[in-house]
Design an enzyme around this catalytic site. Structure first.
Site, PDB file in Angstrom:
ATOM      1  N   ILE A 109       0.840  -1.206   0.000  1.00  0.00           N
ATOM      2  CA  ILE A 109       0.000   0.000   0.000  1.00  0.00           C
ATOM      3  C   ILE A 109       0.871   1.251   0.000  1.00  0.00           C
ATOM      4  O   ILE A 109       0.655   2.184  -0.784  1.00  0.00           O
ATOM      5  CB  ILE A 109      -0.964  -0.023   1.201  1.00  0.00           C
ATOM      6  N   ASP A 133      11.179   0.889   7.471  1.00  0.00           N
ATOM      7  CA  ASP A 133      10.699  -0.494   7.445  1.00  0.00           C
ATOM      8  C   ASP A 133      11.897  -1.394   7.720  1.00  0.00           C
ATOM      9  O   ASP A 133      12.756  -1.591   6.854  1.00  0.00           O
ATOM     10  CB  ASP A 133      10.084  -0.816   6.071  1.00  0.00           C
ATOM     11  N   ARG A 154      -4.177   0.116  10.986  1.00  0.00           N
ATOM     12  CA  ARG A 154      -5.077  -0.466  11.973  1.00  0.00           C
ATOM     13  C   ARG A 154      -5.106   0.455  13.184  1.00  0.00           C
ATOM     14  O   ARG A 154      -4.075   1.057  13.530  1.00  0.00           O
ATOM     15  CB  ARG A 154      -4.568  -1.848  12.444  1.00  0.00           C
ATOM     16  N   ASP A 211      -8.372   6.304   9.049  1.00  0.00           N
ATOM     17  CA  ASP A 211      -9.434   5.437   8.520  1.00  0.00           C
ATOM     18  C   ASP A 211      -9.720   4.301   9.495  1.00  0.00           C
ATOM     19  O   ASP A 211     -10.661   3.547   9.294  1.00  0.00           O
ATOM     20  CB  ASP A 211      -8.948   4.862   7.173  1.00  0.00           C
ATOM     21  N   GLU A 255     -14.111   0.516  16.416  1.00  0.00           N
ATOM     22  CA  GLU A 255     -14.742   0.911  15.150  1.00  0.00           C
ATOM     23  C   GLU A 255     -16.203   0.497  15.108  1.00  0.00           C
ATOM     24  O   GLU A 255     -16.529  -0.584  15.610  1.00  0.00           O
ATOM     25  CB  GLU A 255     -13.998   0.279  13.979  1.00  0.00           C
ATOM     26  N   HIS A 291     -13.215   3.275   8.087  1.00  0.00           N
ATOM     27  CA  HIS A 291     -12.577   2.076   7.508  1.00  0.00           C
ATOM     28  C   HIS A 291     -13.050   1.830   6.067  1.00  0.00           C
ATOM     29  O   HIS A 291     -13.549   0.760   5.721  1.00  0.00           O
ATOM     30  CB  HIS A 291     -12.848   0.841   8.383  1.00  0.00           C
ATOM     31  N   GLY A 313     -10.977   2.265   3.415  1.00  0.00           N
ATOM     32  CA  GLY A 313      -9.793   2.130   2.551  1.00  0.00           C
ATOM     33  C   GLY A 313     -10.034   1.239   1.342  1.00  0.00           C
ATOM     34  O   GLY A 313      -9.617   1.549   0.230  1.00  0.00           O
ATOM     35  N   ALA A 314     -10.703   0.126   1.575  1.00  0.00           N
ATOM     36  CA  ALA A 314     -10.900  -0.842   0.490  1.00  0.00           C
ATOM     37  C   ALA A 314     -12.268  -0.691  -0.169  1.00  0.00           C
ATOM     38  O   ALA A 314     -12.626  -1.482  -1.035  1.00  0.00           O
ATOM     39  CB  ALA A 314     -10.753  -2.253   1.051  1.00  0.00           C
TER      40      ALA A 314
HETATM   41  P1  NAD Z   1       2.313  -5.295   3.348  1.00  0.00           P
HETATM   42  O1  NAD Z   1       2.489  -6.583   4.081  1.00  0.00           O
HETATM   43  O2  NAD Z   1       2.555  -5.287   1.875  1.00  0.00           O
HETATM   44  O3  NAD Z   1       3.226  -4.164   3.999  1.00  0.00           O
HETATM   45  C1  NAD Z   1       3.384  -4.006   5.365  1.00  0.00           C
HETATM   46  C2  NAD Z   1       4.803  -3.534   5.599  1.00  0.00           C
HETATM   47  O4  NAD Z   1       4.948  -3.248   6.990  1.00  0.00           O
HETATM   48  C3  NAD Z   1       5.852  -4.607   5.248  1.00  0.00           C
HETATM   49  O5  NAD Z   1       6.774  -4.088   4.315  1.00  0.00           O
HETATM   50  C4  NAD Z   1       6.525  -4.903   6.584  1.00  0.00           C
HETATM   51  O6  NAD Z   1       7.910  -5.170   6.452  1.00  0.00           O
HETATM   52  C5  NAD Z   1       6.281  -3.614   7.335  1.00  0.00           C
HETATM   53  N1  NAD Z   1       6.390  -3.738   8.775  1.00  0.00           N
HETATM   54  C6  NAD Z   1       6.049  -4.781   9.578  1.00  0.00           C
HETATM   55  N2  NAD Z   1       6.333  -4.506  10.855  1.00  0.00           N
HETATM   56  C7  NAD Z   1       6.884  -3.268  10.874  1.00  0.00           C
HETATM   57  C8  NAD Z   1       7.398  -2.444  11.906  1.00  0.00           C
HETATM   58  N3  NAD Z   1       7.426  -2.851  13.176  1.00  0.00           N
HETATM   59  N4  NAD Z   1       7.861  -1.226  11.556  1.00  0.00           N
HETATM   60  C9  NAD Z   1       7.852  -0.798  10.264  1.00  0.00           C
HETATM   61  N5  NAD Z   1       7.414  -1.563   9.249  1.00  0.00           N
HETATM   62  C10 NAD Z   1       6.923  -2.775   9.549  1.00  0.00           C
HETATM   63  O7  NAD Z   1       0.836  -4.823   3.673  1.00  0.00           O
HETATM   64  P2  NAD Z   1      -0.042  -3.731   2.908  1.00  0.00           P
HETATM   65  O8  NAD Z   1      -0.858  -4.404   1.870  1.00  0.00           O
HETATM   66  O9  NAD Z   1       0.801  -2.576   2.538  1.00  0.00           O
HETATM   67  O10 NAD Z   1      -1.053  -3.336   4.094  1.00  0.00           O
HETATM   68  C11 NAD Z   1      -0.586  -2.695   5.256  1.00  0.00           C
HETATM   69  C12 NAD Z   1      -1.665  -2.698   6.315  1.00  0.00           C
HETATM   70  O11 NAD Z   1      -2.742  -1.865   5.905  1.00  0.00           O
HETATM   71  C13 NAD Z   1      -2.341  -4.063   6.524  1.00  0.00           C
HETATM   72  O12 NAD Z   1      -1.658  -4.881   7.428  1.00  0.00           O
HETATM   73  C14 NAD Z   1      -3.696  -3.695   7.062  1.00  0.00           C
HETATM   74  O13 NAD Z   1      -3.657  -3.682   8.459  1.00  0.00           O
HETATM   75  C15 NAD Z   1      -3.919  -2.291   6.542  1.00  0.00           C
HETATM   76  N6  NAD Z   1      -5.022  -2.211   5.587  1.00  0.00           N
HETATM   77  C16 NAD Z   1      -6.032  -1.330   5.840  1.00  0.00           C
HETATM   78  C17 NAD Z   1      -7.084  -1.226   4.943  1.00  0.00           C
HETATM   79  C18 NAD Z   1      -8.185  -0.212   5.165  1.00  0.00           C
HETATM   80  O14 NAD Z   1      -9.281  -0.424   4.700  1.00  0.00           O
HETATM   81  N7  NAD Z   1      -7.912   0.882   5.833  1.00  0.00           N
HETATM   82  C19 NAD Z   1      -7.140  -2.032   3.812  1.00  0.00           C
HETATM   83  C20 NAD Z   1      -6.091  -2.902   3.574  1.00  0.00           C
HETATM   84  C21 NAD Z   1      -5.036  -2.979   4.471  1.00  0.00           C
END
Ligand code: NAD
Length: 301
Positions: free
Chosen positions: A146, A166, A227, A251, A256, A275, A277-278
């Site tokens: 994302i 990261d 989250r 979001d 929630e 919420h 986002g999607a």
């Molecule tokens: P992703 O797995 O592609 O990316 C997450 C990144 O976070 C990874 O690169 C990982 O290395 C990094 N990470 C893990 N622990 C970490 C830490 N302690 N410090 C820094 N970086 C760290 O996931 P994504 O598809 O990019 O999604 C990210 C998050 O977004 C999901 O886990 C989900 O909780 C959230 N999300 C929210 C919505 C929404 O509707 N708002 C929709 C989809 C996802």
């Protein structure tokens, strides 16, 4: 007689539902958990207790990503597959990050609210003076799927410099993406926009806390679409009310949907989305078809 039974309590895309119904009987009754072959969830929880009761269960399908609502440890112990839709909504969430960044930088929602309240039409544009995005610094906490979409828009659309924190992504990978790998403190200190996209884990709970917020510029904007719980809401409230930072948008919340009990909602420099986002037609269609296909793949195996 259809070969499989699925517990599905929420709405999914119509076409995905049609495919599912070709092969499966659908129940919305959680009391039937002991006879279902699969569960498809959106925001609902799947607990250890549920998994223990589900004697026929072979697969849990998460419509979306972030499977923190599923007891993964219990699923593993009981040999249950967990499938999800990691790619399906990333574009939509990435675009929402930029929408929120633009909204907060230019006080779009606030201008609208003031306009509605201002019966005498004496809105003071001076009070609504915002910031441009062009050539600013965009900080991504978590440099996953994302964040990379939001970062690409920030770079290509606004000529922004992108800083990434990261610990699990190498400097070489960041170099290839044209983003700069930095530590969290440097990111918080330097970025004009801080966007958070990490999973909710023990390590990321309150990753953005009072001390990290204090590092931010008074003109900076925080955006959380990951989250609730990753940002300490009380600390964010204090940072916003004392104008330690310019604005924030979220979001996602610990509870929630957020209600008026959440103090953040009383602030003018904060915007909440529930919420979403999607929540685009495109992402809903792709999440629906992906989760149904993945669940059927496991069941037919
Ligand atoms: P992703 O797995 O592609 O990316 C997450 C990144 O976070 C990874 O690169 C990982 O290395 C990094 N990470 C893990 N622990 C970490 C830490 N302690 N410090 C820094 N970086 C760290 O996931 P994504 O598809 O990019 O999604 C990210 C998050 O977004 C999901 O886990 C989900 O909780 C959230 N999300 C929210 C919505 C929404 O509707 N708002 C929709 C989809 C996802």
């Amino acid at each position: 007689m259809k070969p499989f039974k699925i517990l599905l309590t929420e709405h999914i895309d119509v076409n995905a539902m049609k495919t599912l119904e070709e092969y499966c009987t659908i129940t919305q009754d959680v009391n039937e958990i002991d006879v279902v072959d699969g569960i498809i969830i959106r925001a609902e929880k799947v607990t250890r207790d549920m998994i223990a009761k589900a004697k026929n269960l072979k697969v849990i399908g998460k419509h979306g990503v972030g499977y923190d609502s599923i007891d993964i440890k219990a699923a593993k112990e009981y040999g249950i597959n967990v499938v999800y839709t990691p790619q399906a909504n990333i574009q939509s969430v990435g675009e929402l990050i930029i929408a929120l960044a633009m909204n907060m930088a230019r006080n779009v929602s606030l201008s609208f609210e003031r306009g509605k309240q201002d019966k005498n039409k004496t809105i003071a544009p001076k009070e609504l003076t915002g910031y441009q995005l062009s050539k600013k610094t965009f900080g991504i906490v978590g440099a996953g799927k994302i964040s990379r979409i939001a970062a690409t828009i920030a770079k290509q659309g606004f000529n922004m410099e992108v800083l990434a924190y990261d610990p699990y992504i190498s400097k070489e990978e960041c170099d290839q993406l044209g983003i700069q790998k930095v530590d969290l403190d440097l990111l918080m200190t330097s970025a004009d926009f801080v966007s958070i996209s990490v999973p909710l884990t023990e390590n990321t709970t309150h990753l953005i806390n009072e001390s990290k917020l204090q590092l931010m510029k008074p003109s900076a904007i925080l955006i959380n679409t990951s989250r609730g719980g990753v940002v300490d809401e009380e600390a964010l409230y204090n940072a916003l009310i004392h104008k330690h930072i310019y604005a924030a948008a979220s979001d996602v919340f610990v509870k929630e949907p957020p209600t008026s009990e959440n103090k953040l909602l009383s602030l003018e420099n904060f915007v909440a989305t529930p919420h979403i986002g999607a929540n685009t037609h495109e992402a809903m269609a792709l999440m629906g078809s992906t989760v149904v296909n993945e669940v059927l793949l496991v069941l037919r195996d």
